[in-house]
Scaffold this motif. Sequence first.
Motif, short mmCIF file in Angstrom:
data_model
loop_
_atom_site.label_atom_id
_atom_site.label_comp_id
_atom_site.label_asym_id
_atom_site.label_seq_id
_atom_site.Cartn_x
_atom_site.Cartn_y
_atom_site.Cartn_z
N PHE A 1 0.83 -1.21 0.00
CA PHE A 1 0.00 0.00 0.00
C PHE A 1 0.86 1.26 0.00
O PHE A 1 0.50 2.27 -0.62
CB PHE A 1 -0.96 -0.01 1.20
N LEU A 2 2.00 1.21 0.68
CA LEU A 2 2.92 2.35 0.65
C LEU A 2 3.42 2.57 -0.78
O LEU A 2 3.49 3.72 -1.25
CB LEU A 2 4.11 2.08 1.58
N PHE A 3 3.77 1.51 -1.47
CA PHE A 3 4.25 1.61 -2.84
C PHE A 3 3.17 2.21 -3.74
O PHE A 3 3.45 3.11 -4.55
CB PHE A 3 4.65 0.23 -3.36
N VAL A 4 1.93 1.73 -3.62
CA VAL A 4 0.83 2.27 -4.42
C VAL A 4 0.63 3.75 -4.14
O VAL A 4 0.43 4.56 -5.07
CB VAL A 4 -0.48 1.49 -4.14
N TYR A 5 0.72 4.13 -2.86
CA TYR A 5 0.53 5.53 -2.50
C TYR A 5 1.63 6.41 -3.11
O TYR A 5 1.34 7.48 -3.66
CB TYR A 5 0.53 5.69 -0.97
N LEU A 6 2.87 5.96 -3.02
CA LEU A 6 3.98 6.74 -3.55
C LEU A 6 3.89 6.87 -5.07
O LEU A 6 4.19 7.94 -5.64
CB LEU A 6 5.31 6.10 -3.15
N VAL A 7 3.50 5.79 -5.75
CA VAL A 7 3.31 5.85 -7.21
C VAL A 7 2.21 6.85 -7.56
O VAL A 7 2.34 7.63 -8.51
CB VAL A 7 2.97 4.45 -7.77
N ALA A 8 1.14 6.83 -6.77
CA ALA A 8 0.04 7.76 -7.02
C ALA A 8 0.47 9.20 -6.78
O ALA A 8 0.21 10.10 -7.60
CB ALA A 8 -1.15 7.41 -6.12
N TYR A 9 1.16 9.44 -5.66
CA TYR A 9 1.51 10.81 -5.27
C TYR A 9 2.58 11.41 -6.17
O TYR A 9 2.48 12.58 -6.59
CB TYR A 9 1.99 10.82 -3.82
N PHE A 10 3.61 10.64 -6.49
CA PHE A 10 4.73 11.17 -7.27
C PHE A 10 4.64 10.85 -8.76
O PHE A 10 5.46 11.33 -9.55
CB PHE A 10 6.06 10.63 -6.72
N GLY A 11 3.64 10.05 -9.13
CA GLY A 11 3.49 9.70 -10.53
C GLY A 11 2.14 10.04 -11.12
O GLY A 11 2.00 11.02 -11.85
N VAL A 12 1.14 9.27 -10.78
CA VAL A 12 -0.18 9.40 -11.40
C VAL A 12 -0.79 10.79 -11.22
O VAL A 12 -1.32 11.38 -12.16
CB VAL A 12 -1.15 8.32 -10.83
N PHE A 13 -0.69 11.34 -10.00
CA PHE A 13 -1.36 12.62 -9.71
C PHE A 13 -0.36 13.75 -9.46
O PHE A 13 -0.69 14.73 -8.80
CB PHE A 13 -2.27 12.46 -8.48
#
Length: 249
Positions: A18-30
């Motif tokens: 979940f940490l990985f998904v959050y970081l991908v979302a914060y620094f990548g997707v959004f």
Amino acid sequence: METLSYSVSTLPLFWLIFLFVYLVAYFGVFRNWSPKNRSEASSCLISLAHGTPACLLAAYAILKIDQSERSFASPNTSFQNMVLEFSIAYFLMDLLHYLIFFPADILFIAHHLATLFVFLTCRYMVFHGAFALLVLLVLAEITSGCQNIWTLASARRADVPAAARLYELLSPPFYAFYSVIRGLAGPAFVYKMGMFYASGAADSVIPRWLTVSWMVVVVMAISVSILWISNLWLELYRERSKKLEKKIT
């Protein structure tokens, strides 16, 4: 009957996911979203990663056991424990998100802490009662996918026309679905659960103070959900009424 599992917890692994998904979302997707919407959207993405999988896993954990084991006081199976750990990891990650970005949002922080208390005590303290909690998890997360897409559309509806159209399209069916689950199915199951624990049938494996605590948390969560969706229905009614008035005038 599946034996109880006291093996090494999968909680750290799930939390790292979940940490990985959050970081991908914060620094990548959004990454191009505004700071407030960026963090909120990242929370939505880990909620999406948790909600529907948790619902399916919980449903499978319920269906794979015999009818005789579907009691509110039944011992947890290995698979049920794993599902609890999956949800515990998500709530820990999302709690961290709120503590960092929205420390003043007491309602959500309290909700996550209370939910963690119920799941943690069931998983690591009494090792019984997962069946009841997993049914509640299904009822809570079956609306998750739709809710998170609706939330993301709501966050961008002011500056993205497509998001505004999606928000308007999703709102009525989402509100109706949520109302049926949280306003009818949820309370009916909670009532049945409360009657069972009040009878003392679980006292030999789950202390009475703990079942009372669980019921307080669950009833409060259901009540807040009903209040939330009621306010959304009122807001939708006001918006539609204003549009109708403009057309008439």
